[in-house]
Scaffold this motif. Structure first.
Motif, PDB file in Angstrom:
ATOM      1  N   ARG A  46      47.558 124.587 -38.461  1.00  0.00           N
ATOM      2  CA  ARG A  46      48.776 124.497 -38.914  1.00  0.00           C
ATOM      3  C   ARG A  46      49.582 125.750 -38.304  1.00  0.00           C
ATOM      4  O   ARG A  46      50.758 125.381 -37.702  1.00  0.00           O
ATOM      5  CB  ARG A  46      48.773 124.704 -40.295  1.00  0.00           C
ATOM      6  CG  ARG A  46      50.277 124.497 -41.015  1.00  0.00           C
ATOM      7  CD  ARG A  46      49.893 124.405 -42.470  1.00  0.00           C
ATOM      8  NE  ARG A  46      51.357 124.329 -43.017  1.00  0.00           N
ATOM      9  CZ  ARG A  46      51.522 124.226 -44.281  1.00  0.00           C
ATOM     10  NH1 ARG A  46      50.364 124.351 -45.125  1.00  0.00           N
ATOM     11  NH2 ARG A  46      52.457 124.099 -44.976  1.00  0.00           N
ATOM     12  N   LYS A  47      49.172 126.940 -38.622  1.00  0.00           N
ATOM     13  CA  LYS A  47      49.882 128.005 -38.012  1.00  0.00           C
ATOM     14  C   LYS A  47      49.023 129.276 -37.765  1.00  0.00           C
ATOM     15  O   LYS A  47      48.268 129.384 -38.410  1.00  0.00           O
ATOM     16  CB  LYS A  47      51.164 128.528 -39.092  1.00  0.00           C
ATOM     17  CG  LYS A  47      51.859 129.530 -38.439  1.00  0.00           C
ATOM     18  CD  LYS A  47      53.148 129.490 -39.496  1.00  0.00           C
ATOM     19  CE  LYS A  47      54.320 130.165 -38.808  1.00  0.00           C
ATOM     20  NZ  LYS A  47      55.627 129.748 -39.127  1.00  0.00           N
ATOM     21  N   ILE A  48      49.459 130.100 -36.765  1.00  0.00           N
ATOM     22  CA  ILE A  48      48.789 131.450 -36.779  1.00  0.00           C
ATOM     23  C   ILE A  48      49.566 132.567 -37.030  1.00  0.00           C
ATOM     24  O   ILE A  48      50.631 132.459 -36.735  1.00  0.00           O
ATOM     25  CB  ILE A  48      48.234 131.641 -35.212  1.00  0.00           C
ATOM     26  CG1 ILE A  48      47.191 130.691 -34.689  1.00  0.00           C
ATOM     27  CG2 ILE A  48      47.863 133.090 -35.035  1.00  0.00           C
ATOM     28  CD1 ILE A  48      46.700 130.851 -33.094  1.00  0.00           C
ATOM     29  N   ILE A  49      49.317 133.387 -37.974  1.00  0.00           N
ATOM     30  CA  ILE A  49      50.161 134.594 -38.453  1.00  0.00           C
ATOM     31  C   ILE A  49      49.357 135.760 -37.927  1.00  0.00           C
ATOM     32  O   ILE A  49      48.361 135.820 -38.487  1.00  0.00           O
ATOM     33  CB  ILE A  49      50.526 134.550 -39.708  1.00  0.00           C
ATOM     34  CG1 ILE A  49      51.329 133.232 -39.926  1.00  0.00           C
ATOM     35  CG2 ILE A  49      51.202 135.671 -40.248  1.00  0.00           C
ATOM     36  CD1 ILE A  49      51.772 133.108 -41.538  1.00  0.00           C
ATOM     37  N   THR A  50      49.857 136.466 -36.968  1.00  0.00           N
ATOM     38  CA  THR A  50      48.995 137.774 -36.753  1.00  0.00           C
ATOM     39  C   THR A  50      49.792 138.786 -37.339  1.00  0.00           C
ATOM     40  O   THR A  50      51.011 138.981 -37.593  1.00  0.00           O
ATOM     41  CB  THR A  50      49.110 138.060 -35.097  1.00  0.00           C
ATOM     42  OG1 THR A  50      50.641 138.360 -34.838  1.00  0.00           O
ATOM     43  CG2 THR A  50      48.751 136.761 -34.412  1.00  0.00           C
ATOM     44  N   ILE A  51      48.917 139.758 -37.747  1.00  0.00           N
ATOM     45  CA  ILE A  51      49.230 140.833 -38.572  1.00  0.00           C
ATOM     46  C   ILE A  51      48.761 142.214 -37.801  1.00  0.00           C
ATOM     47  O   ILE A  51      47.497 142.290 -37.928  1.00  0.00           O
ATOM     48  CB  ILE A  51      48.720 140.866 -40.047  1.00  0.00           C
ATOM     49  CG1 ILE A  51      49.131 139.441 -40.562  1.00  0.00           C
ATOM     50  CG2 ILE A  51      49.105 141.863 -40.878  1.00  0.00           C
ATOM     51  CD1 ILE A  51      48.393 139.061 -41.982  1.00  0.00           C
ATOM     52  N   ALA A  52      49.735 143.040 -37.610  1.00  0.00           N
ATOM     53  CA  ALA A  52      49.472 144.300 -37.162  1.00  0.00           C
ATOM     54  C   ALA A  52      48.403 144.126 -35.758  1.00  0.00           C
ATOM     55  O   ALA A  52      47.578 144.837 -35.802  1.00  0.00           O
ATOM     56  CB  ALA A  52      48.890 145.162 -38.031  1.00  0.00           C
TER      57      ALA A  52
END
Length: 144
Positions: A46-52
């Motif tokens: 669905r989606k990739i959310i990269t964090i730091a």
């Protein structure tokens, strides 16, 4: 496979079992998630959310090059990261979240990314994932 690609293959096994998954990648996990999408396609989740995520390299990694392929790949200006920075994902498929702390070099280049970026208040690179109330709101809004 060596280095980060070993984790890309592990990620593939997980994502292939959960179609339409939301993928959250903290720190180097974001590099792995983006590399997965580049290699296997954007339709598988669905989606990739990269964090730091150290998309421009992690300065400490350059001092650890003798420690293996992963450290080489995470070093500033590595071929691995340079190739990743050239991807042009569908805008609705990727969001990168950085802390204010991450605005120091080399993260200052994040305006060159080909996908949406957000900056949140956080005391450090490592604490951003603990600020779950901020992240929860951003993640929920990005999925609408």
């Amino acid at each position: 496979e060596d280095g980060l690609d070993k984790y890309v293959e592990m990620t593939r096994q997980l994502i292939d079992n959960y179609p339409n998954a939301l993928v959250l990648g903290f720190s180097a996990g974001g590099v792995v998630a983006l590399r997965y999408a580049e290699r296997y396609g954007w339709k598988n989740f669905r989606k990739i959310i990269t964090i730091a995520t150290p998309l421009f390299g992690s300065p400490p990694a350059r001092f650890l090059k003798s420690r293996g392929e992963t450290y080489k790949q995470l070093s500033p200006r590595s071929d691995y990261l340079d190739n990743l920075l050239m991807i042009n994902p569908p805008k609705e498929k990727v969001l990168s979240i950085f802390s204010e702390f991450d605005l120091k070099a080399p993260f200052k280049n994040m305006s060159t990314l080909n996908w949406p970026v957000m900056v949140v208040k956080s005391k450090s690179h490592g604490q951003i994932h603990s600020d779950y109330k901020i992240l929860e709101s951003i993640i929920n809004d990005s999925l609408k």
